[in-house]
Write a protein that holds these residues in place. Structure first.
Motif, PDB file in Angstrom:
ATOM      1  N   SER A 174       0.837  -1.220   0.000  1.00 23.16           N
ATOM      2  CA  SER A 174       0.000   0.000   0.000  1.00 23.16           C
ATOM      3  C   SER A 174       0.865   1.261   0.000  1.00 23.16           C
ATOM      4  O   SER A 174       0.399   2.340  -0.327  1.00 23.16           O
ATOM      5  CB  SER A 174      -0.953   0.002   1.200  1.00 23.16           C
ATOM      6  OG  SER A 174      -0.229   0.287   2.387  1.00 23.16           O
ATOM      7  N   CYS A 175       2.124   1.111   0.389  1.00 27.35           N
ATOM      8  CA  CYS A 175       3.068   2.249   0.321  1.00 27.35           C
ATOM      9  C   CYS A 175       3.764   2.296  -1.038  1.00 27.35           C
ATOM     10  O   CYS A 175       4.708   3.064  -1.238  1.00 27.35           O
ATOM     11  CB  CYS A 175       4.131   2.131   1.414  1.00 27.35           C
ATOM     12  SG  CYS A 175       3.490   2.215   3.072  1.00 27.35           S
ATOM     13  N   GLY A 176       3.358   1.413  -1.930  1.00 23.60           N
ATOM     14  CA  GLY A 176       3.916   1.446  -3.284  1.00 23.60           C
ATOM     15  C   GLY A 176       5.109   0.524  -3.484  1.00 23.60           C
ATOM     16  O   GLY A 176       5.759   0.566  -4.539  1.00 23.60           O
ATOM     17  N   VAL A 177       5.412  -0.309  -2.493  1.00 29.68           N
ATOM     18  CA  VAL A 177       6.581  -1.195  -2.649  1.00 29.68           C
ATOM     19  C   VAL A 177       6.296  -2.243  -3.717  1.00 29.68           C
ATOM     20  O   VAL A 177       5.284  -2.957  -3.645  1.00 29.68           O
ATOM     21  CB  VAL A 177       6.950  -1.879  -1.308  1.00 29.68           C
ATOM     22  CG1 VAL A 177       8.030  -2.930  -1.513  1.00 29.68           C
ATOM     23  CG2 VAL A 177       7.390  -0.838  -0.280  1.00 29.68           C
ATOM     24  N   LYS A 178       7.182  -2.314  -4.684  1.00 34.15           N
ATOM     25  CA  LYS A 178       7.056  -3.287  -5.773  1.00 34.15           C
ATOM     26  C   LYS A 178       8.345  -4.104  -5.860  1.00 34.15           C
ATOM     27  O   LYS A 178       9.334  -3.792  -5.174  1.00 34.15           O
ATOM     28  CB  LYS A 178       6.866  -2.565  -7.121  1.00 34.15           C
ATOM     29  CG  LYS A 178       5.645  -1.679  -7.196  1.00 34.15           C
ATOM     30  CD  LYS A 178       5.529  -0.994  -8.567  1.00 34.15           C
ATOM     31  CE  LYS A 178       6.744  -0.148  -8.962  1.00 34.15           C
ATOM     32  NZ  LYS A 178       7.168   0.918  -8.082  1.00 34.15           N
ATOM     33  N   LYS A 179       8.342  -5.065  -6.733  1.00 35.13           N
ATOM     34  CA  LYS A 179       9.534  -5.900  -6.924  1.00 35.13           C
ATOM     35  C   LYS A 179      10.768  -5.019  -7.171  1.00 35.13           C
ATOM     36  O   LYS A 179      10.717  -4.082  -7.976  1.00 35.13           O
ATOM     37  CB  LYS A 179       9.320  -6.842  -8.112  1.00 35.13           C
ATOM     38  CG  LYS A 179      10.509  -7.747  -8.333  1.00 35.13           C
ATOM     39  CD  LYS A 179      10.276  -8.753  -9.431  1.00 35.13           C
ATOM     40  CE  LYS A 179      11.604  -9.444  -9.727  1.00 35.13           C
ATOM     41  NZ  LYS A 179      11.522 -10.388 -10.827  1.00 35.13           N
ATOM     42  N   GLY A 180      11.826  -5.310  -6.483  1.00 37.54           N
ATOM     43  CA  GLY A 180      13.089  -4.582  -6.676  1.00 37.54           C
ATOM     44  C   GLY A 180      13.230  -3.360  -5.784  1.00 37.54           C
ATOM     45  O   GLY A 180      14.336  -2.850  -5.603  1.00 37.54           O
ATOM     46  N   ASP A 181      12.125  -2.886  -5.181  1.00 43.05           N
ATOM     47  CA  ASP A 181      12.223  -1.714  -4.284  1.00 43.05           C
ATOM     48  C   ASP A 181      12.902  -2.115  -2.982  1.00 43.05           C
ATOM     49  O   ASP A 181      12.699  -3.225  -2.481  1.00 43.05           O
ATOM     50  CB  ASP A 181      10.825  -1.171  -3.962  1.00 43.05           C
ATOM     51  CG  ASP A 181      10.220  -0.431  -5.139  1.00 43.05           C
ATOM     52  OD1 ASP A 181      10.965  -0.055  -6.055  1.00 43.05           O
ATOM     53  OD2 ASP A 181       8.981  -0.243  -5.133  1.00 43.05           O
TER      54      ASP A 181
END
Ligand code: MCA
Ligand code: AMP
Length: 503
Positions: A47-54
């Motif tokens: 929900s904080c925008g964390v995606k793969k590789g972050d």
């Protein structure tokens, strides 16, 4: 759609009934509950925008919630950036600006100091206190567990661990899913971990030893874990009758030996004691065997390589050696001047290659090329030799490094700060023998002409800049520093001269 580390380690663990963590307050967490906790935290991070590789930076006290952030990151394909809780905001500012995490999780007491750093680097800041309170868990309690699992291959990054450099700038070691999984599989197998084990976990969870060696081996083998916030000889002694294994740094073992209750009866249920992260003195090894009948199993690793060698489970665990290269790990000794491989028995640079070896330093291709050879061998900076029985002996370090209680301290980082202080012409920071921590930090300072800096003032000026464990135990003003013909400060001579300066 698969996730290399999650599918092999976290998912089967969560699907196995039974207790995972025994907590200090008497509570427990089952494997399934740990799985759900990780999924809830994944939902918050997503929900904080964390995606793969972050990247997700974590500087929080040891707790089940902090540990579950690791599970959450792997589920999302994100890259965990665990940070020593002793680091000051000044130290943290560098890691955050270098790694550019999407989220920074910190203790609520550090929020005011770290908020500007997070804002500057566009990171969302969340809090987690030592008992699982704070905004991270408030949000986790309000969301449904994240069901998806990001697709990740063996080479995808799982974590970045910062390790200080001999030039003073920390380097982020990039560890892949397979670096972690392959090493955990090898160790769990070699050290015979099973579901019947209960590991005493008293190490911090922001370094390789406590996070990857101890936790990954337990997750993979479904061993239970007695989870202590920190090492305390008293609690560890009390936990031994209900436990089977302990992993620790040498300081754990010297402190346990100081407890009169340590004897054969106390350890009757224990099957394995592992030591690493710093040299275990042969005297400690022998004293431990005399008191308990157990020969401590010493192994050798690095942040960049996970574990490289181990003494055998069956067979002779030889004091003063770190055992044999692990299955799948190539280890060679080279001449540090010519880089040519040396024959067995000769002392030189230890180099290692294998699925355990990291992918390079984050955003530092030149540093990576200096230490990771094109043929895959990593130059460890440790000096060693292989004896006729194939046991590896670490005989010294070419890198200028102090290991205190299992924490690495790079003298250069402290020297740079001292050299910048008024009245200081130059400085040399060395490690001297210390009965509890193995080595302790001592700073030797040469004054500018006509200046007379006060050692206490110098120590006080260092304090806010450096984590407490890096603080010199003593600052001494000296006339000059001994140098060789090349003008290099002779630290060996200083170590000999000041060996007993702490009394
Ligand atoms: C705490 N202090 C230290 C250290 N730890 N000072 C120097 N070196 C240390 N390691 C400070 C405290 O802030 C405190 O400051 C004072 O020294 C005495 O604290 P004390 O209560 O005695 O210490 P403690 O809290 O009991 O901690 C000692 C410890 C701990 C248990 C040895 O440092 C520890 O858990 N070390 C393990 C580190 C580790 O996990 N290393 C693995 C790295 P004040 O004066 O303010 O009271 S991974 C690695 O190396 C590789 C990959 C590998 O092979 O494993
Ligand atoms: P780190 O940077 O924390 O990964 O520390 C790795 C370093 O710790 C190695 O390069 C060695 O110098 C040291 N180390 C780890 N295990 C041992 C051991 N069993 N004996 C001696 N030194 C060790």
């Amino acid at each position: 759609m698969s996730n290399h580390l999650f599918d092999a380690m976290f998912a089967p663990h969560a699907a196995t009934p039974g207790t995972f963590l025994y907590l200090e307050d008497g509570g427990t967490l089952s494997r399934a509950e740990f799985g759900v906790l990780g999924a809830r935290l994944a939902a918050v991070l997503a929900s904080c925008g964390v995606k793969k590789g972050d990247r997700v930076a974590l500087q929080a006290a040891k707790s089940p919630q902090a540990l579950a952030v690791y599970a959450a990151c792997i589920r999302l394909g994100a890259v965990l950036l665990p940070l020593n809780t002793a680091y000051t905001p000044e130290e943290l500012a560098y890691f955050i600006s270098d790694a550019e995490p999407r989220v920074l999780i910190c203790d609520p007491v550090a929020l005011d100091a770290l908020q500007p750093i997070a804002t500057r680097n566009n990171a969302t800041i969340l809090t987690l206190d030592p008992v699982g309170g704070g905004s991270l868990m408030e949000r986790a309690d309000a969301v449904a567990p994240h069901e998806g699992v990001a697709t990740c291959g063996p080479e995808d990054l799982a974590a970045i661990l910062y390790t200080s450099g001999t030039t003073g700038r920390s380097k982020g070691a990039m560890l892949s899913h397979d670096n972690l999984l392959s090493n955990a599989r090898t160790l769990a197998d070699l050290w015979r971990f099973t579901e019947d084990d209960t590991l005493i976990h008293a190490l911090p969870i922001f370094h390789t030893h406590g996070l990857f060696v101890a936790v990954n081996v337990s997750l993979l083998s479904r061993a239970a874990v007695r989870f202590f916030a920190r090492f305390d000889a008293d609690t560890v002694v009390e936990a031994m009758p209900q436990s089977t294994t302990l992993m620790g740094v040498p300081t754990f073992y010297t402190r346990l030996l100081a407890d009169d209750r340590l004897n054969r009866d106390l350890v009757a249920n224990m099957r394995l004691f592992v030591s690493g992260s710093a040299p275990l003195l042969a005297a400690t090894h022998e004293a431990f065997e005399q008191r308990t009948g157990h020969r401590i199993l010493e192994r050798y690793g690095m942040t960049e390589t996970n574990m490289n060698t181990s003494n055998p489970y069956d067979g002779d665990r030889i004091a003063g050696t770190v055992g044999h290269p692990l299955p799948g790990v190539d280890l060679r000794i080279t001449d540090p001047n010519s880089d040519v491989a040396l024959p067995q028995g000769e002392t030189g640079m230890i180099e290692v290659r294998g699925p355990n070896v990291f992918k390079g330093y984050w955003k530092m291709p030149e540093k990576t090329a200096e230490e990771l050879r094109p043929d895959g061998f990593f130059i460890t900076g440790d000096l060693g030799m292989i004896d006729a029985q194939g046991y590896v002996h670490i005989v010294g370090r070419q890198k200028d490094l102090i290991i205190s209680g299992g924490y690495n301290i790079y003298p250069k980082e402290i020297e740079i700060l001292l050299d910048d202080m008024p009245g200081v012409r130059e400085s040399a920071v060395i490690g001297v023998p210390h009965p509890d921590m193995g080595e302790a930090v001592v700073a030797l300072v040469v004054s500018d002409d006509g200046a007379s800096p006060d050692p206490h003032d110098l120590a006080a000026a260092l304090a806010p800049k450096l984590a407490r464990f890096k603080h010199p135990r003593r600052v001494l003003i000296v006339e000059d520093l001994p140098r060789n013909a090349m003008g290099k400060v002779q630290k060996n001579a200083l170590r000999a001269q000041f060996a007993t300066c702490l009394g």
